[in-house]
Motif scaffolding. Structure first.
Motif, PDB file in Angstrom:
ATOM      1  N   MET A 248       0.835  -1.198   0.000  1.00 34.69           N
ATOM      2  CA  MET A 248       0.000   0.000   0.000  1.00 34.69           C
ATOM      3  C   MET A 248       0.871   1.249   0.000  1.00 34.69           C
ATOM      4  O   MET A 248       1.833   1.349   0.759  1.00 34.69           O
ATOM      5  N   LYS A 249       0.531   2.198  -0.857  1.00 37.15           N
ATOM      6  CA  LYS A 249       1.212   3.482  -0.861  1.00 37.15           C
ATOM      7  C   LYS A 249       0.328   4.503  -0.171  1.00 37.15           C
ATOM      8  O   LYS A 249      -0.775   4.789  -0.636  1.00 37.15           O
ATOM      9  N   TYR A 250       0.797   4.997   0.953  1.00 41.09           N
ATOM     10  CA  TYR A 250       0.017   5.950   1.731  1.00 41.09           C
ATOM     11  C   TYR A 250       0.052   7.334   1.093  1.00 41.09           C
ATOM     12  O   TYR A 250       1.008   7.697   0.410  1.00 41.09           O
ATOM     13  N   GLU A 251      -0.999   8.098   1.356  1.00 44.24           N
ATOM     14  CA  GLU A 251      -1.037   9.505   0.993  1.00 44.24           C
ATOM     15  C   GLU A 251      -1.125  10.314   2.274  1.00 44.24           C
ATOM     16  O   GLU A 251      -2.096  10.208   3.020  1.00 44.24           O
ATOM     17  N   LEU A 252      -0.081  11.110   2.534  1.00 40.97           N
ATOM     18  CA  LEU A 252      -0.062  11.984   3.699  1.00 40.97           C
ATOM     19  C   LEU A 252      -0.440  13.389   3.263  1.00 40.97           C
ATOM     20  O   LEU A 252       0.092  13.904   2.279  1.00 40.97           O
ATOM     21  N   TYR A 253      -1.359  13.990   3.986  1.00 37.39           N
ATOM     22  CA  TYR A 253      -1.799  15.346   3.684  1.00 37.39           C
ATOM     23  C   TYR A 253      -1.409  16.258   4.844  1.00 37.39           C
ATOM     24  O   TYR A 253      -1.861  16.064   5.973  1.00 37.39           O
ATOM     25  N   TYR A 254      -0.546  17.215   4.520  1.00 41.03           N
ATOM     26  CA  TYR A 254      -0.152  18.214   5.522  1.00 41.03           C
ATOM     27  C   TYR A 254       0.407  19.422   4.792  1.00 41.03           C
ATOM     28  O   TYR A 254       0.804  19.346   3.630  1.00 41.03           O
TER      29      TYR A 254
ATOM     30  N   GLY B 206      10.005   2.557   6.591  1.00 39.86           N
ATOM     31  CA  GLY B 206      10.328   2.314   5.191  1.00 39.86           C
ATOM     32  C   GLY B 206       9.082   2.181   4.338  1.00 39.86           C
ATOM     33  O   GLY B 206       9.092   1.499   3.309  1.00 39.86           O
ATOM     34  N   ALA B 207       8.003   2.827   4.755  1.00 40.15           N
ATOM     35  CA  ALA B 207       6.719   2.712   4.059  1.00 40.15           C
ATOM     36  C   ALA B 207       6.704   3.614   2.830  1.00 40.15           C
ATOM     37  O   ALA B 207       7.265   4.714   2.834  1.00 40.15           O
ATOM     38  N   ALA B 208       6.034   3.149   1.801  1.00 36.69           N
ATOM     39  CA  ALA B 208       5.868   3.956   0.593  1.00 36.69           C
ATOM     40  C   ALA B 208       4.769   4.993   0.844  1.00 36.69           C
ATOM     41  O   ALA B 208       3.661   4.638   1.231  1.00 36.69           O
ATOM     42  N   TYR B 209       5.103   6.260   0.632  1.00 38.27           N
ATOM     43  CA  TYR B 209       4.090   7.295   0.830  1.00 38.27           C
ATOM     44  C   TYR B 209       4.404   8.494  -0.049  1.00 38.27           C
ATOM     45  O   TYR B 209       5.550   8.686  -0.492  1.00 38.27           O
ATOM     46  N   VAL B 210       3.392   9.288  -0.283  1.00 38.65           N
ATOM     47  CA  VAL B 210       3.571  10.547  -1.000  1.00 38.65           C
ATOM     48  C   VAL B 210       3.073  11.667  -0.106  1.00 38.65           C
ATOM     49  O   VAL B 210       2.024  11.551   0.525  1.00 38.65           O
ATOM     50  N   ASP B 211       3.856  12.727  -0.008  1.00 36.07           N
ATOM     51  CA  ASP B 211       3.493  13.905   0.777  1.00 36.07           C
ATOM     52  C   ASP B 211       2.712  14.819  -0.167  1.00 36.07           C
ATOM     53  O   ASP B 211       3.266  15.692  -0.832  1.00 36.07           O
TER      54      ASP B 211
ATOM     55  N   ARG C  76       0.632  -1.608  12.338  1.00 36.90           N
ATOM     56  CA  ARG C  76       0.864  -2.234  11.032  1.00 36.90           C
ATOM     57  C   ARG C  76       2.316  -2.262  10.610  1.00 36.90           C
ATOM     58  O   ARG C  76       2.660  -2.954   9.648  1.00 36.90           O
ATOM     59  N   HIS C  77       3.163  -1.546  11.301  1.00 34.74           N
ATOM     60  CA  HIS C  77       4.564  -1.465  10.890  1.00 34.74           C
ATOM     61  C   HIS C  77       5.539  -1.739  12.031  1.00 34.74           C
ATOM     62  O   HIS C  77       6.686  -1.296  11.979  1.00 34.74           O
ATOM     63  N   GLY C  78       5.088  -2.448  13.039  1.00 36.62           N
ATOM     64  CA  GLY C  78       5.985  -2.836  14.121  1.00 36.62           C
ATOM     65  C   GLY C  78       6.491  -1.699  14.965  1.00 36.62           C
ATOM     66  O   GLY C  78       7.555  -1.796  15.579  1.00 36.62           O
ATOM     67  N   LEU C  79       5.716  -0.613  15.022  1.00 40.21           N
ATOM     68  CA  LEU C  79       6.116   0.547  15.820  1.00 40.21           C
ATOM     69  C   LEU C  79       5.263   0.696  17.069  1.00 40.21           C
ATOM     70  O   LEU C  79       5.198   1.788  17.649  1.00 40.21           O
ATOM     71  N   ALA C  80       4.619  -0.360  17.478  1.00 35.28           N
ATOM     72  CA  ALA C  80       3.802  -0.375  18.695  1.00 35.28           C
ATOM     73  C   ALA C  80       3.807  -1.789  19.251  1.00 35.28           C
ATOM     74  O   ALA C  80       4.050  -2.756  18.513  1.00 35.28           O
TER      75      ALA C  80
END
Length: 235
Positions: free
Chosen positions: A1-7, A26-31, A80-84
């Motif tokens: 999954m490629k996340y879309e971050l909105y900020y 190391g997640a795929a995302y677009v700012d 979902r990414h081992g950060l908790a």
């Protein structure tokens, strides 16, 4: 999954806590808002009349999900990414700590805008000086002292023990931001929180975070974000 971050594209702000988690994972995302017509797309999503429109950025689009509020986004990403932690109790504990950091972020912002964000800093300099003095005299020792104790109780590596969580990444950002906004005050205070200083340095050295900090994706601190350097407040 490629996340879309909105900020907002010109500041670190509250979106930076999400960026750090995505980068560490190391997640795929677009700012999104940093791209062509991205801010317009962000505003359009907030103006939607149906579904689950977010109140304000940051928000994350993950498939069909649209998730708002920094701590809520991190709750989602952490699992979902081992950060908790894997247990429900552990996830709730880390979420609780992130909400405490959220409270601290509000107080940091209020050092330079104690009368509200609708006024310019120049319109509230005197209240800002008073608020900053109280912040460093009372609030910083309380907040950072709390996390310093948690680090010591957990063995000193990460807040919850030997495994990194998104809370550790957020605390890195707090230390980094306070160093930018209040270099003199922070230098004098750091000897009281050696654990947090050490945590900051360990996070900065992690391969994915190190690469991010050295990249153009890391927006420099500036006087438009939460952490702002005003010389008259730092003495």
């Amino acid at each position: 999954m490629k996340y879309e971050l909105y900020y907002w594209p010109e500041i670190q702000g509250r979106g930076e806590y999400v960026r750090l988690a995505l980068e560490e994972a190391g997640a795929a995302y677009v700012d999104v808002a940093r791209g062509p017509r991205g801010t317009a797309a962000m505003m359009k999503m907030m103006d939607a009349q149906k579904g689950t429109p977010p109140f304000a950025p940051p928000f994350l689009k993950a498939g069909k999900l649209v998730i708002g509020q920094t701590a809520n986004i991190l709750l989602y990403l952490g699992a979902r990414h081992g950060l908790a932690p894997k247990t429900e109790a552990g996830r709730l504990w880390v979420h609780q700590l992130q909400l405490t950091i959220t409270d601290l972020v509000v107080e940091i912002h209020d050092t330079h805008h104690p009368l509200g964000p609708s006024l310019y800093y120049e319109d509230q300099k005197a209240p800002a000086k008073k608020r900053t003095a109280e912040f460093w005299g009372e609030r910083v020792p309380k907040y950072l002292g709390y996390f310093e104790q948690l680090l010591a109780g957990g063995g000193g590596t990460y807040v919850t023990g030997r495994r990194l969580t998104y809370v550790d990444l957020s605390l890195f950002q707090i230390v980094d931001g306070l160093r930018y906004a209040f270099p003199k005050r922070m230098k004098a205070f750091e000897s009281d929180v050696p654990g947090l200083v050490g945590l900051h340095d360990r996070i900065a050295a992690r391969p994915n975070i190190k690469a991010y900090l050295e990249s153009e994706r890391r927006i420099p601190f500036n006087e438009q974000g939460i952490f702002r350097r005003y010389r008259e407040l730092d003495h």
